[in-house]
Design an enzyme around this catalytic site. Structure first.
Site, PDB file in Angstrom:
ATOM      1  N   TYR A  48      -0.020   0.469 -10.831  1.00 59.61           N
ATOM      2  CA  TYR A  48      -1.345  -0.081 -10.516  1.00 59.61           C
ATOM      3  C   TYR A  48      -2.041  -0.633 -11.761  1.00 59.61           C
ATOM      4  O   TYR A  48      -2.891  -1.509 -11.662  1.00 59.61           O
ATOM      5  CB  TYR A  48      -2.244   0.994  -9.881  1.00 59.61           C
ATOM      6  CG  TYR A  48      -2.096   1.090  -8.381  1.00 59.61           C
ATOM      7  CD1 TYR A  48      -0.878   1.409  -7.796  1.00 59.61           C
ATOM      8  CD2 TYR A  48      -3.181   0.873  -7.533  1.00 59.61           C
ATOM      9  CE1 TYR A  48      -0.741   1.502  -6.421  1.00 59.61           C
ATOM     10  CE2 TYR A  48      -3.051   0.966  -6.154  1.00 59.61           C
ATOM     11  CZ  TYR A  48      -1.836   1.281  -5.608  1.00 59.61           C
ATOM     12  OH  TYR A  48      -1.718   1.373  -4.245  1.00 59.61           O
TER      13      TYR A  48
ATOM     14  N   LYS B  15      11.553   9.847  -8.356  1.00 63.03           N
ATOM     15  CA  LYS B  15      12.753   9.050  -8.080  1.00 63.03           C
ATOM     16  C   LYS B  15      13.605   9.106  -9.347  1.00 63.03           C
ATOM     17  O   LYS B  15      13.862   8.085  -9.985  1.00 63.03           O
ATOM     18  CB  LYS B  15      12.333   7.613  -7.704  1.00 63.03           C
ATOM     19  CG  LYS B  15      13.430   6.718  -7.196  1.00 63.03           C
ATOM     20  CD  LYS B  15      13.927   7.030  -5.811  1.00 63.03           C
ATOM     21  CE  LYS B  15      15.132   6.156  -5.485  1.00 63.03           C
ATOM     22  NZ  LYS B  15      15.838   6.585  -4.248  1.00 63.03           N
TER      23      LYS B  15
ATOM     24  N   ASP C 233      12.100   9.046  -1.331  1.00 66.43           N
ATOM     25  CA  ASP C 233      12.662   8.578  -0.053  1.00 66.43           C
ATOM     26  C   ASP C 233      12.973   9.761   0.870  1.00 66.43           C
ATOM     27  O   ASP C 233      12.643   9.750   2.058  1.00 66.43           O
ATOM     28  CB  ASP C 233      13.897   7.687  -0.284  1.00 66.43           C
ATOM     29  CG  ASP C 233      14.869   8.227  -1.328  1.00 66.43           C
ATOM     30  OD1 ASP C 233      14.577   9.278  -1.959  1.00 66.43           O
ATOM     31  OD2 ASP C 233      15.926   7.607  -1.517  1.00 66.43           O
TER      32      ASP C 233
ATOM     33  N   ASP D 118       0.311   6.400  -2.757  1.00 66.97           N
ATOM     34  CA  ASP D 118      -0.306   5.461  -1.815  1.00 66.97           C
ATOM     35  C   ASP D 118       0.552   5.366  -0.548  1.00 66.97           C
ATOM     36  O   ASP D 118       0.046   5.466   0.566  1.00 66.97           O
ATOM     37  CB  ASP D 118      -0.419   4.086  -2.482  1.00 66.97           C
ATOM     38  CG  ASP D 118      -0.956   3.048  -1.517  1.00 66.97           C
ATOM     39  OD1 ASP D 118      -1.952   3.337  -0.819  1.00 66.97           O
ATOM     40  OD2 ASP D 118      -0.364   1.947  -1.432  1.00 66.97           O
TER      41      ASP D 118
ATOM     42  N   ASP E 246      -0.059   7.183   3.645  1.00 66.58           N
ATOM     43  CA  ASP E 246      -0.213   6.485   4.930  1.00 66.58           C
ATOM     44  C   ASP E 246       0.712   7.114   5.971  1.00 66.58           C
ATOM     45  O   ASP E 246       0.332   7.297   7.123  1.00 66.58           O
ATOM     46  CB  ASP E 246       0.101   4.989   4.796  1.00 66.58           C
ATOM     47  CG  ASP E 246      -1.160   4.159   4.562  1.00 66.58           C
ATOM     48  OD1 ASP E 246      -2.091   4.670   3.901  1.00 66.58           O
ATOM     49  OD2 ASP E 246      -1.222   3.007   5.044  1.00 66.58           O
TER      50      ASP E 246
HETATM   51  C1  IPM Z   1      -5.692   3.289  -0.635  1.00 68.60           C
HETATM   52  C2  IPM Z   1      -5.657   1.806  -0.476  1.00 68.60           C
HETATM   53  C3  IPM Z   1      -5.886   1.162  -1.837  1.00 68.60           C
HETATM   54  C4  IPM Z   1      -4.770   1.594  -2.749  1.00 68.60           C
HETATM   55  C5  IPM Z   1      -6.025  -0.358  -1.807  1.00 68.60           C
HETATM   56  C6  IPM Z   1      -7.043  -0.839  -0.792  1.00 68.60           C
HETATM   57  C7  IPM Z   1      -6.338  -0.918  -3.156  1.00 68.60           C
HETATM   58  O1  IPM Z   1      -4.463   1.393   0.084  1.00 68.60           O
HETATM   59  O2  IPM Z   1      -6.758   3.791  -1.018  1.00 68.60           O
HETATM   60  O3  IPM Z   1      -4.687   3.932  -0.365  1.00 68.60           O
HETATM   61  O4  IPM Z   1      -3.702   0.990  -2.785  1.00 68.60           O
HETATM   62  O5  IPM Z   1      -4.962   2.586  -3.451  1.00 68.60           O
HETATM   63 MN    MN Z   2      -3.199   3.043   0.704  1.00 68.33          MN
END
Ligand code: IPM
Ligand code: MN
Length: 360
Positions: free
Chosen positions: A138, A197, A231, A255, A259
């Site tokens: 990042y 990894k 993974d 990140d 999700d």
């Molecule tokens: C998160 C989001 C952010 C990230 C984006 C919107 C920059 O996906 O908070 O997970 O990648 O950290």
């Molecule tokens: Mn995210």
């Protein structure tokens, strides 16, 4: 009256302001019940302000926000603005400038909520991801040269130094010691799993792995250490989430896996997170986006924002208040809410906020 906290509120874009209003309602209920003073100040950072003024974030924003005890954020992301401008210009910039080097993301299934994972319930889906939040790919070096030509080259490097890795690991070890499964009385060990990894990224994750074992062996011998490839972690998050307790990982991996974690806990409507600077000011946000198509309809689910408010109370040290909010959320997911999806909850956004606030 106990302590008074100064909270900066950034409602942001789309449905952000609506869910933040419900979070505020719940915070006010907690403030009244537990005698906590809360002084909230709004900031209009977001897409509308950018479109109106041409400025993404004023240069003094971070200095301004540093004067607060915590930041409560709704959502950043506007359909009228090219993707990336607001996300990088507001959200990431604040994380970096305020040095919020931890992104704490619980993956917790609340009672009554449906998970896509077969035969798994709140007992199995109950772990926390500690994501490194200010480094790695990042913020690593990079650039594009010979853009637009067949010889175009793009580089984006994953860069970590020992200092960044070590402070993140120490936070994760401390967290596992205090809030791991043994500490919470739901397991027989506090376990920290490093997600990496090491079989391919043999430089960066070699650094992480060595630091992990050195620090763990020397300073946290009571915390059990595990290592998982990222993974394989994804596979086990689906197949055997009960194996996990506290996971620590790099920015990008964190990140991605959170999700996946969010969907196993019922979706973005419930997933909360905190961007934490343990020595400075932290920022709490629902991890879902601004869901612009539902703006103003009073149908979006505010629970993720409410759970983020609970995390904020916890970080401020107001543990009973944080627990009261979390328990109120659990009570209504178990008995009231039909679905976490916008428009399918069986209640409006503000009714959900009212129900939680009343129970607090
Ligand atoms: C998160 C989001 C952010 C990230 C984006 C919107 C920059 O996906 O908070 O997970 O990648 O950290
Ligand atoms: Mn995210």
């Amino acid at each position: 009256m106990g302590k008074t906290y100064k909270i900066a509120v950034i409602p942001g874009d789309g449905t952000g302001p609506e869910v933040v209003d419900e979070g505020r309602k719940v915070l006010e209920a907690a403030s009244a019940k537990f005698g906590i003073g809360l002084q909230m100040t709004d900031f209009d950072y977001g897409g509308d302000r950018y479109l109106r003024t041409g400025e993404v974030l004023p240069d003094h924003a971070a200095d301004e926000l540093r004067k607060f005890d915590a930041i409560y954020l709704g959502a950043i992301g506007h359909p009228g603005v090219t993707p990336g401008i607001l996300e990088k210009g507001i959200l990431l910039r604040l994380r970096f400038e305020l040095d919020q080097y931890i992104n704490l993301r619980p993956v917790r299934l609340y009672p009554g909520i449906e998970t896509p994972l077969k035969d798994k319930g709140p007992k199995e889906i109950d772990y926390v991801v500690v994501r490194e939040n200010t480094g790695g790919i990042y913020t690593g070096t990079g650039g594009i040269s010979m853009k637009g030509t067949p010889h175009e080259v793009a580089v984006q490097s994953m860069v970590y130094n020992r200092y960044q890795v070590e402070r993140c690991l120490r936070y994760a070890f401390e967290y596992a010691r205090k809030f791991g499964k043994k500490a919470r009385g739901v397991g027989d060990a506090n376990t920290l799993g490093l997600v990496g990894k090491t079989n391919v990224l043999t430089y960066v994750f070699d650094l992480w792995e060595r630091a992990f074992h050195e620090i763990g062996q020397r300073d946290y011998p009571d915390v059990k250490r595990e290592y998982y490839h990222v993974d394989a972690t994804c596979m086990w998050m689906v197949k055997s989430p009960e194996w996990f307790d506290v996971l620590v990982t790099s920015n990008m991996f964190g990140d991605i896996i959170t999700d996946l974690g969010a969907i196993t806990q019922g979706g973005m409507g419930i997933a909360a997170g905190g961007n934490i600077n343990p020595e400075g000011v932290s920022m709490f946000e629902p991890i879902g986006g601004s869901a612009p198509k539902y703006t103003g309809m009073n149908i979006i689910n505010p629970l993720a924002a409410i759970c983020s408010a609970a995390m904020m109370l916890e970080a401020l040290g107001e543990i009973p208040a944080a627990q009261a909010v979390e328990n109120a959320v659990k009570e209504i997911t178990a008995t009231k809410i039909k679905s976490l999806s916008a428009g399918k909850m069986g209640y409006s956004t503000s009714e959900v906020g009212d129900m939680v606030a009343r129970r607090v």
